[in-house]
Design a protein around this motif. Sequence first.
Motif, PDB file in Angstrom:
ATOM      1  N   ILE A 138       3.615  83.085   4.587  1.00  0.00           N
ATOM      2  CA  ILE A 138       2.375  82.837   6.172  1.00  0.00           C
ATOM      3  C   ILE A 138       1.608  84.395   5.827  1.00  0.00           C
ATOM      4  CG2 ILE A 138       1.864  82.498   8.503  1.00  0.00           C
ATOM      5  CD1 ILE A 138       4.878  81.734   8.862  1.00  0.00           C
ATOM      6  N   PRO A 139       1.130  84.363   4.805  1.00  0.00           N
ATOM      7  CA  PRO A 139       0.521  85.726   4.687  1.00  0.00           C
ATOM      8  C   PRO A 139      -1.026  86.047   5.049  1.00  0.00           C
ATOM      9  CG  PRO A 139      -0.469  84.113   2.814  1.00  0.00           C
ATOM     10  CD  PRO A 139       0.781  83.377   3.726  1.00  0.00           C
ATOM     11  N   THR A 140      -0.617  87.320   5.306  1.00  0.00           N
ATOM     12  CA  THR A 140      -1.704  87.683   6.845  1.00  0.00           C
ATOM     13  C   THR A 140      -2.789  87.132   5.965  1.00  0.00           C
ATOM     14  OG1 THR A 140       0.291  89.189   7.410  1.00  0.00           O
ATOM     15  CG2 THR A 140      -2.690  90.050   7.846  1.00  0.00           C
ATOM     16  N   ILE A 141      -4.570  86.999   6.105  1.00  0.00           N
ATOM     17  CA  ILE A 141      -5.707  87.168   5.880  1.00  0.00           C
ATOM     18  C   ILE A 141      -6.525  87.854   6.388  1.00  0.00           C
ATOM     19  CG2 ILE A 141      -7.110  85.222   6.155  1.00  0.00           C
ATOM     20  CD1 ILE A 141      -5.476  84.727   4.920  1.00  0.00           C
ATOM     21  N   THR A 142      -7.540  88.516   5.876  1.00  0.00           N
ATOM     22  CA  THR A 142      -8.227  89.936   6.393  1.00  0.00           C
ATOM     23  C   THR A 142      -9.848  89.367   6.243  1.00  0.00           C
ATOM     24  OG1 THR A 142      -8.495  90.629   4.129  1.00  0.00           O
ATOM     25  CG2 THR A 142      -6.660  91.606   5.844  1.00  0.00           C
ATOM     26  N   SER A 143      -9.944  87.915   6.157  1.00  0.00           N
ATOM     27  CA  SER A 143     -11.050  87.811   5.868  1.00  0.00           C
ATOM     28  C   SER A 143     -11.853  87.316   7.018  1.00  0.00           C
ATOM     29  CB  SER A 143     -12.032  87.370   4.776  1.00  0.00           C
ATOM     30  OG  SER A 143     -10.258  85.710   4.815  1.00  0.00           O
ATOM     31  N   GLY A 144     -11.051  87.272   8.111  1.00  0.00           N
ATOM     32  CA  GLY A 144     -11.796  86.653   9.297  1.00  0.00           C
ATOM     33  C   GLY A 144     -11.755  84.866   9.520  1.00  0.00           C
ATOM     34  N   SER A 145     -12.152  84.587  10.801  1.00  0.00           N
ATOM     35  CA  SER A 145     -12.372  83.288  10.601  1.00  0.00           C
ATOM     36  C   SER A 145     -13.480  82.637  10.452  1.00  0.00           C
ATOM     37  CB  SER A 145     -11.892  82.926  12.650  1.00  0.00           C
ATOM     38  OG  SER A 145     -11.106  83.751  13.000  1.00  0.00           O
ATOM     39  N   VAL A 146     -13.164  81.171   9.752  1.00  0.00           N
ATOM     40  CA  VAL A 146     -14.022  80.300   9.719  1.00  0.00           C
ATOM     41  C   VAL A 146     -14.383  78.837  10.358  1.00  0.00           C
ATOM     42  CG1 VAL A 146     -13.478  81.714   7.177  1.00  0.00           C
ATOM     43  CG2 VAL A 146     -12.053  79.411   8.368  1.00  0.00           C
ATOM     44  N   THR A 147     -15.513  79.110  10.056  1.00  0.00           N
ATOM     45  CA  THR A 147     -14.973  77.424  10.963  1.00  0.00           C
ATOM     46  C   THR A 147     -15.232  76.082   9.587  1.00  0.00           C
ATOM     47  OG1 THR A 147     -16.626  78.237  12.825  1.00  0.00           O
ATOM     48  CG2 THR A 147     -16.828  76.079  12.332  1.00  0.00           C
ATOM     49  N   TYR A 148     -14.536  74.825  10.633  1.00  0.00           N
ATOM     50  CA  TYR A 148     -14.452  74.172   9.277  1.00  0.00           C
ATOM     51  C   TYR A 148     -13.970  73.031  10.110  1.00  0.00           C
ATOM     52  CZ  TYR A 148     -13.047  71.327   4.978  1.00  0.00           C
ATOM     53  OH  TYR A 148     -13.309  70.748   4.020  1.00  0.00           O
ATOM     54  N   GLN A 149     -15.182  71.988   9.353  1.00  0.00           N
ATOM     55  CA  GLN A 149     -15.394  70.255  10.282  1.00  0.00           C
ATOM     56  C   GLN A 149     -15.203  69.689   8.514  1.00  0.00           C
ATOM     57  OE1 GLN A 149     -18.405  69.997  12.977  1.00  0.00           O
ATOM     58  NE2 GLN A 149     -19.610  68.389  11.741  1.00  0.00           N
ATOM     59  N   ASN A 150     -14.059  68.522   9.373  1.00  0.00           N
ATOM     60  CA  ASN A 150     -14.033  67.141   8.331  1.00  0.00           C
ATOM     61  C   ASN A 150     -14.129  66.107   9.446  1.00  0.00           C
ATOM     62  OD1 ASN A 150     -12.522  65.225   6.122  1.00  0.00           O
ATOM     63  ND2 ASN A 150     -13.919  67.219   4.923  1.00  0.00           N
ATOM     64  N   THR A 151     -14.675  65.008   8.235  1.00  0.00           N
ATOM     65  CA  THR A 151     -14.169  63.610   8.650  1.00  0.00           C
ATOM     66  C   THR A 151     -14.353  63.302   7.454  1.00  0.00           C
ATOM     67  OG1 THR A 151     -16.224  63.851  10.884  1.00  0.00           O
ATOM     68  CG2 THR A 151     -15.439  61.718  10.036  1.00  0.00           C
ATOM     69  N   GLU A 273     -27.028  70.623  16.900  1.00  0.00           N
ATOM     70  CA  GLU A 273     -26.829  69.545  17.476  1.00  0.00           C
ATOM     71  C   GLU A 273     -25.448  68.513  16.851  1.00  0.00           C
ATOM     72  OE1 GLU A 273     -27.845  69.614  20.475  1.00  0.00           O
ATOM     73  OE2 GLU A 273     -28.984  71.158  20.288  1.00  0.00           O
ATOM     74  N   THR A 274     -24.114  68.649  16.937  1.00  0.00           N
ATOM     75  CA  THR A 274     -23.936  67.907  16.452  1.00  0.00           C
ATOM     76  C   THR A 274     -22.976  66.803  17.337  1.00  0.00           C
ATOM     77  OG1 THR A 274     -21.635  68.332  17.772  1.00  0.00           O
ATOM     78  CG2 THR A 274     -21.876  69.792  16.212  1.00  0.00           C
ATOM     79  N   VAL A 275     -22.018  64.892  16.892  1.00  0.00           N
ATOM     80  CA  VAL A 275     -22.784  64.513  17.079  1.00  0.00           C
ATOM     81  C   VAL A 275     -22.138  63.919  18.428  1.00  0.00           C
ATOM     82  CG1 VAL A 275     -22.773  63.376  15.096  1.00  0.00           C
ATOM     83  CG2 VAL A 275     -20.640  63.300  16.126  1.00  0.00           C
ATOM     84  N   GLU A 276     -21.144  64.964  19.291  1.00  0.00           N
ATOM     85  CA  GLU A 276     -20.271  64.596  19.925  1.00  0.00           C
ATOM     86  C   GLU A 276     -20.673  65.668  21.255  1.00  0.00           C
ATOM     87  OE1 GLU A 276     -19.029  66.527  17.172  1.00  0.00           O
ATOM     88  OE2 GLU A 276     -17.236  64.607  16.524  1.00  0.00           O
ATOM     89  N   GLY A 277     -22.278  66.212  21.038  1.00  0.00           N
ATOM     90  CA  GLY A 277     -23.079  66.813  22.043  1.00  0.00           C
ATOM     91  C   GLY A 277     -22.761  67.792  22.059  1.00  0.00           C
ATOM     92  N   THR A 278     -22.536  68.662  21.206  1.00  0.00           N
ATOM     93  CA  THR A 278     -21.762  70.402  21.152  1.00  0.00           C
ATOM     94  C   THR A 278     -22.779  71.100  19.637  1.00  0.00           C
ATOM     95  OG1 THR A 278     -20.626  70.415  19.212  1.00  0.00           O
ATOM     96  CG2 THR A 278     -19.238  70.162  22.022  1.00  0.00           C
ATOM     97  N   THR A 279     -22.829  72.514  20.457  1.00  0.00           N
ATOM     98  CA  THR A 279     -24.293  73.110  19.796  1.00  0.00           C
ATOM     99  C   THR A 279     -23.557  74.042  19.237  1.00  0.00           C
ATOM    100  OG1 THR A 279     -26.090  73.134  21.273  1.00  0.00           O
ATOM    101  CG2 THR A 279     -26.324  74.074  19.874  1.00  0.00           C
ATOM    102  N   LEU A 280     -23.390  74.015  17.902  1.00  0.00           N
ATOM    103  CA  LEU A 280     -22.940  75.485  16.712  1.00  0.00           C
ATOM    104  C   LEU A 280     -23.756  76.858  16.686  1.00  0.00           C
ATOM    105  CD1 LEU A 280     -21.732  72.708  13.464  1.00  0.00           C
ATOM    106  CD2 LEU A 280     -20.999  73.088  15.250  1.00  0.00           C
ATOM    107  N   THR A 281     -22.657  77.208  16.773  1.00  0.00           N
ATOM    108  CA  THR A 281     -23.376  78.805  17.098  1.00  0.00           C
ATOM    109  C   THR A 281     -24.523  78.432  15.638  1.00  0.00           C
ATOM    110  OG1 THR A 281     -21.889  79.862  15.681  1.00  0.00           O
ATOM    111  CG2 THR A 281     -21.804  79.974  18.245  1.00  0.00           C
ATOM    112  N   GLN A 282     -24.909  79.820  15.185  1.00  0.00           N
ATOM    113  CA  GLN A 282     -25.961  80.012  14.422  1.00  0.00           C
ATOM    114  C   GLN A 282     -24.683  80.488  12.988  1.00  0.00           C
ATOM    115  OE1 GLN A 282     -28.382  82.798  13.671  1.00  0.00           O
ATOM    116  NE2 GLN A 282     -29.259  82.632  11.643  1.00  0.00           N
ATOM    117  N   GLN A 283     -23.217  81.046  13.273  1.00  0.00           N
ATOM    118  CA  GLN A 283     -22.527  81.187  12.030  1.00  0.00           C
ATOM    119  C   GLN A 283     -21.517  80.372  11.615  1.00  0.00           C
ATOM    120  OE1 GLN A 283     -22.043  84.735  11.027  1.00  0.00           O
ATOM    121  NE2 GLN A 283     -20.855  83.458   9.589  1.00  0.00           N
TER     122      GLN A 283
END
Length: 375
Positions: A138-151, A273-283
């Motif tokens: 369970i290595p420590t990650i320093t690169s921060g969080s990322v957004t991932y989406q898949n279907t 604007e996602t199909v679920e009606g939520t809005t993604l941030t620019q990041q």
Amino acid sequence: MDLWVIDKSTRVIVSMIRTYTFVQYSKELSNSGSFEIRIPVNDESIPYIIRENYIYFDKGVVGIIKEIKDTQDSDVEITVTGYLSNHILTYRSFLLTTKYYNNVVTTSRNMVTNLFINPTDTRRKINYIVLTTDSKYIPTITSGSVTYQNTGDNLLTVLNELYLEEDLAFELYPNIQTVENQPNLINFEFRTIKPVDRTVTNTDGNDPVVFSFDLDNLSYFQYDEDGMDYCSMALVASEDSGENRVTLEVGDTTKTGIDRIELYVDARDIQSETVEGTTLTQQELEDLMRQRGLKKLEEHEVFTDVDASIIAENKMYVYEEDYFLGDYVTVQSKKLNKMVNLQITKVTKSISNGVEHFDLGFGKDKLSFVKIDLL
């Protein structure tokens, strides 16, 4: 090599393959791997050679029987083939659009939990898949969080995309418990692997691992480099149109002039604007665009194919003691007049006519050359 047949339902040893004419398995980094066994039809294990039963080969190596061929001619034997345990990660896919936002290690563990360990639909649960509790995996990650989406993609495919930038690997490791000299399968443990740099140029203080003909631990070396479709960077275009089209450059954006070879990626399906009606941030939008661009660039890399066979009898280095699958090592080639730092991405072990062979396969990513006079 002792080969044990394990019942899929009980995960208990039901037989031992005592006679075989050929056996080979290839364990691949972050991939399914494969195996093949040829067994005489009079072996007592034949009634237990059933599709989806398991075969235990070595520590950390368990296969899933997928195909059984019975060819009765002058050689009366069956051929059994299948995948290794990582293949189970293809059994679950993202059936609905699913979004994660965290570091790579946490996100991958959450995915395994949601699809295998504690799914909303309990029919998808596999009781003997667990997350590792060993901090080494369970290595420590320093690169921060990322957004991932898949279907729609299966988890093995998704994890390979997710780990693309992090120089990490993963495996579904079979934990075996020996009872009365018989190994039984306890569970499959999901691990994240941080490869170790064991090259001659490593700055981590690790003892170098070098394979060469001069050191008498290398018997075969082949190198092939293909840059026919190479692109150095990609321009990803998502929502809107014309001058307002949202674009992002990924890859090696520092290259200029003749060294800048561009790839255009049409990603208009990625919308804030996602199909679920939520809005993604620019990041979050840029994270999805970056992932798409890097995936497309994978198809336009310089493809380097390197294969080598080591001399198993040479005990200068011992696999899983001095080096491991995923580690970076150095291979010396006098014909190229240089040494090559490579990542071990495949380990193949085979026994034919009583002779054991041990081969290494190397990946194309992060390949680097070293001047020969370093040795």
